[in-house]
Design a protein around this motif. Structure first.
Motif, short mmCIF file in Angstrom:
data_model
loop_
_atom_site.label_atom_id
_atom_site.label_comp_id
_atom_site.label_asym_id
_atom_site.label_seq_id
_atom_site.Cartn_x
_atom_site.Cartn_y
_atom_site.Cartn_z
N PRO A 170 18.20 -7.18 58.25
CA PRO A 170 16.77 -7.48 58.44
C PRO A 170 15.99 -7.57 57.13
O PRO A 170 14.90 -8.14 57.09
N ARG A 171 16.54 -7.05 56.03
CA ARG A 171 15.82 -7.08 54.75
C ARG A 171 16.22 -8.24 53.85
O ARG A 171 15.39 -8.95 53.33
N CYS A 172 17.54 -8.37 53.63
CA CYS A 172 17.97 -9.41 52.67
C CYS A 172 18.62 -10.62 53.34
O CYS A 172 19.05 -11.56 52.68
N SER A 173 18.76 -10.56 54.67
CA SER A 173 19.34 -11.65 55.48
C SER A 173 20.81 -11.93 55.20
O SER A 173 21.35 -12.93 55.66
N SER A 174 21.48 -11.05 54.47
CA SER A 174 22.93 -11.22 54.25
C SER A 174 23.68 -10.99 55.55
O SER A 174 23.24 -10.24 56.41
N SER A 175 24.84 -11.64 55.67
CA SER A 175 25.67 -11.46 56.86
C SER A 175 26.55 -10.23 56.67
O SER A 175 27.33 -10.16 55.71
N ARG A 176 26.40 -9.25 57.55
CA ARG A 176 27.12 -7.98 57.43
C ARG A 176 27.65 -7.52 58.78
O ARG A 176 27.23 -8.00 59.82
N MET A 177 28.55 -6.54 58.73
CA MET A 177 29.06 -5.92 59.96
C MET A 177 28.49 -4.51 60.04
O MET A 177 28.64 -3.72 59.10
N PHE A 178 27.83 -4.17 61.12
CA PHE A 178 27.24 -2.85 61.40
C PHE A 178 26.01 -2.51 60.54
O PHE A 178 24.97 -2.15 61.05
N TYR A 179 26.15 -2.60 59.20
CA TYR A 179 25.03 -2.23 58.34
C TYR A 179 25.11 -3.00 57.02
O TYR A 179 26.15 -3.54 56.66
N CYS A 180 23.96 -3.04 56.33
CA CYS A 180 23.94 -3.68 55.01
C CYS A 180 24.15 -2.61 53.96
O CYS A 180 23.38 -1.66 53.87
N TYR A 181 25.18 -2.77 53.16
CA TYR A 181 25.54 -1.75 52.18
C TYR A 181 24.76 -1.88 50.87
O TYR A 181 24.94 -1.08 49.98
N THR A 182 23.89 -2.90 50.77
CA THR A 182 23.03 -2.99 49.59
C THR A 182 21.60 -2.55 49.91
O THR A 182 20.91 -2.00 49.05
N CYS A 183 21.16 -2.75 51.15
CA CYS A 183 19.80 -2.34 51.54
C CYS A 183 19.79 -1.00 52.28
O CYS A 183 18.72 -0.44 52.54
N PHE A 184 20.96 -0.50 52.64
CA PHE A 184 21.10 0.77 53.37
C PHE A 184 20.37 0.77 54.71
O PHE A 184 19.70 1.74 55.08
N VAL A 185 20.48 -0.34 55.43
CA VAL A 185 19.88 -0.42 56.78
C VAL A 185 20.89 -1.03 57.76
O VAL A 185 21.77 -1.79 57.35
N PRO A 186 20.75 -0.70 59.07
CA PRO A 186 21.64 -1.33 60.05
C PRO A 186 21.30 -2.81 60.20
O PRO A 186 20.18 -3.22 59.93
N VAL A 187 22.28 -3.60 60.65
CA VAL A 187 22.04 -5.03 60.87
C VAL A 187 21.26 -5.22 62.17
O VAL A 187 21.02 -4.27 62.92
N GLU A 188 20.86 -6.47 62.44
CA GLU A 188 19.99 -6.75 63.60
C GLU A 188 20.62 -6.37 64.94
O GLU A 188 19.91 -6.03 65.87
N THR A 189 21.95 -6.43 65.02
CA THR A 189 22.60 -6.12 66.31
C THR A 189 22.79 -4.61 66.52
O THR A 189 23.31 -4.19 67.55
N VAL A 190 22.39 -3.83 65.53
CA VAL A 190 22.51 -2.36 65.64
C VAL A 190 21.10 -1.75 65.54
O VAL A 190 20.63 -1.45 64.46
N PRO A 191 20.43 -1.58 66.70
CA PRO A 191 19.06 -1.03 66.66
C PRO A 191 19.04 0.37 66.04
O PRO A 191 19.83 1.24 66.39
N THR A 192 18.12 0.56 65.10
CA THR A 192 18.01 1.84 64.38
C THR A 192 17.88 3.02 65.33
O THR A 192 18.45 4.09 65.08
N LYS A 193 17.14 2.83 66.42
CA LYS A 193 16.91 3.95 67.36
C LYS A 193 18.19 4.41 68.05
O LYS A 193 18.24 5.49 68.62
N GLU A 194 19.23 3.58 68.01
CA GLU A 194 20.50 3.97 68.64
C GLU A 194 21.48 4.61 67.66
O GLU A 194 22.61 4.94 68.01
N ILE A 195 21.03 4.77 66.42
CA ILE A 195 21.86 5.45 65.42
C ILE A 195 21.37 6.89 65.30
O ILE A 195 20.17 7.13 65.19
N PRO A 196 22.27 7.86 65.36
CA PRO A 196 21.83 9.25 65.26
C PRO A 196 21.21 9.57 63.90
O PRO A 196 21.58 8.98 62.89
N VAL A 197 20.25 10.49 63.91
CA VAL A 197 19.66 10.96 62.65
C VAL A 197 20.07 12.42 62.49
O VAL A 197 19.88 13.23 63.39
#
Length: 293
Positions: free
Chosen positions: A51-78
Motif C-alpha cells: 500500500p505504500r510503495c506499490s511493489s509486488s510482494r507476498m504477505f508483506y513489504c520488507y522495505t516498508c514494513f507493512v502488510p500487502v493489500e491482501t493481508v488486512p492489518t486488523k487480521e494480523i496479531p499485535v
C-alpha cells in the motif's frame, strides 16, 4: 552396515515418532498462534501490492514494513512486549531474506529497525540496555539484573567501599517499622536502577557480524547469550551449527527466557505470535520440499 541403515529409517518413520520427537523436529507445532487464515487466503491469491510503495510482494513489504493489500492489518496479531527492541541490520543483508521485519510487523510499537551504520548512541543508556550476542563476556538471561547493577547511574551506595564500611559508633535509633521502610526503599531503588528497558539484536549473516559488533557505539554494552536452541530457519547458513538462530527466533526465545527468568511469571504463549509469519512460512517451505521429494 545394512542394519545401521534400517535403524535410521525406522527412527525417521513418522508413525513410530514419539510426541517428543515430533516436537524436536518441529517445535513450532506447539505455538499458540492467532488464526493464520488470512495468510492462507493471501497465499492462494498470490503476490499483491504494497500500500505504500506499490511493489509486488507476498504477505508483506520488507522495505516498508507493512502488510500487502491482501493481508488486512486488523487480521494480523499485535504483540505487546515487556521492553523495547532495536534491530541493527547489516547494509548487505538482503531485505527479502531477513526475518527482522516480522518483529516490526507484529510488535510495531516496541520494535525499531536501523540500517548500519545509522544506529543510535547507547552510551548514556548502558544501565538499561543489553545486546544479544554470544561471546566470551556474554551472560545468561537470568543474570541480567545482577550485571546491570554495575552500569546503574545512581547506585544506592556511591561505591562499594561505602557499603562495606563499619557503621558509625553513634547512630540514631531507628524504629523497626522505619528500618523496614528504609530497606524497602533501598531495595526498590536498586531494582529500578537495574531494570532492563531495551534489547539490541544484530540482523546479519554470521560472517558479516564483525563489522557491527566492533562498532564503538556498541562497546561496553552488557552482552547476553541465549540458551542453546536449534533453529528451524530454512535458510540455514552453510557450515554453521544449528544453534545459530534467525533474528525472529532469537527475539522470540529471548522474550520467553526473559518472561520466566526476570519477570518470574509462567509462560503461557504471550509472545508466540512473534512467530506468526515465521511458522507459516516454515510449514509452507517444508510442505513444498516434501512435494518436491
Amino acid at each position: 552396515e545394512p542394519n545401521k541403515k534400517q535403524n535410521t529409517k525406522r527412527l525417521e518413520s513418522p508413525e513410530l515418532q514419539t510426541p517428543s520427537r515430533v516436537f524436536e523436529d518441529n517445535p513450532l507445532q506447539q505455538l499458540q498462534l492467532a488464526s493464520q487464515e488470512v495468510l492462507e487466503k493471501a497465499k492462494k491469491s498470490g503476490r499483491s501490492k504494497c500500500p505504500r510503495c506499490s511493489s509486488s510482494r507476498m504477505f508483506y513489504c520488507y522495505t516498508c514494513f507493512v502488510p500487502v493489500e491482501t493481508v488486512p492489518t486488523k487480521e494480523i496479531p499485535v504483540v505487546k512486549l515487556p521492553l523495547k527492541i532495536d534491530i541493527i541490520k547489516h547494509p548487505n543483508e538482503t531485505d527479502g531474506k531477513s526475518t527482522a521485519v516480522h518483529a516490526k510487523l507484529l510488535a510495531p510499537d516496541d520494535v525499531t529497525i536501523y540500517k548500519y551504520p545509522c544506529i543510535p548512541e547507547y552510551k548514556e543508556k548502558r544501565h538499561e540496555t543489553a545486546l544479544i550476542f554470544p561471546g566470551p563476556n556474554s551472560i545468561s538471561v537470568k543474570d541480567i539484573a545482577l550485571h546491570l547493577q554495575k552500569y546503574a547511574k545512581k547506585s544506592v551506595c556511591d561505591n562499594d567501599d561505602d557499603c562495606s564500611r563499619e557503621p558509625f559508633p553513634k547512630q540514631a535509633k531507628i524504629e523497626p517499622e522505619e528500618e523496614k521502610q528504609l530497606k524497602e526503599c533501598i531495595s526498590s531503588n536498586k531494582s529500578e536502577s537495574t531494570k532492563l528497558k531495551k534489547i539490541v539484536f544484530i540482523d546479519s549473516t554470521w560472517n558479516q557480524t564483525n563489522k557491527i559488533i566492533t562498532d564503538e557505539r556498541l562497546q561496553g554494552l552488557l552482552q547476553i547469550e541465549l540458551k542453546t536452541r536449534k533453529t528451524c530457519f530454512w535458510r540455514h547458513q552453510k557450515g554453521k551449527p544449528d544453534t545459530y538462530l534467525s533474528t525472529i527466533e532469537a527475539i522470540y526465545y529471548f522474550l520467553v527466557d526473559y518472561h520466566q527468568e526476570i519477570l518470574k511469571e509462567n509462560y503461557k504463549g504471550q509472545y508466540d505470535n512473534m512467530l506468526f509469519f515465521f511458522s507459516f512460512m516454515y510449514t509452507l517451505i517444508k510442505n513444498a520440499k516434501c512435494c518436491k521429494e
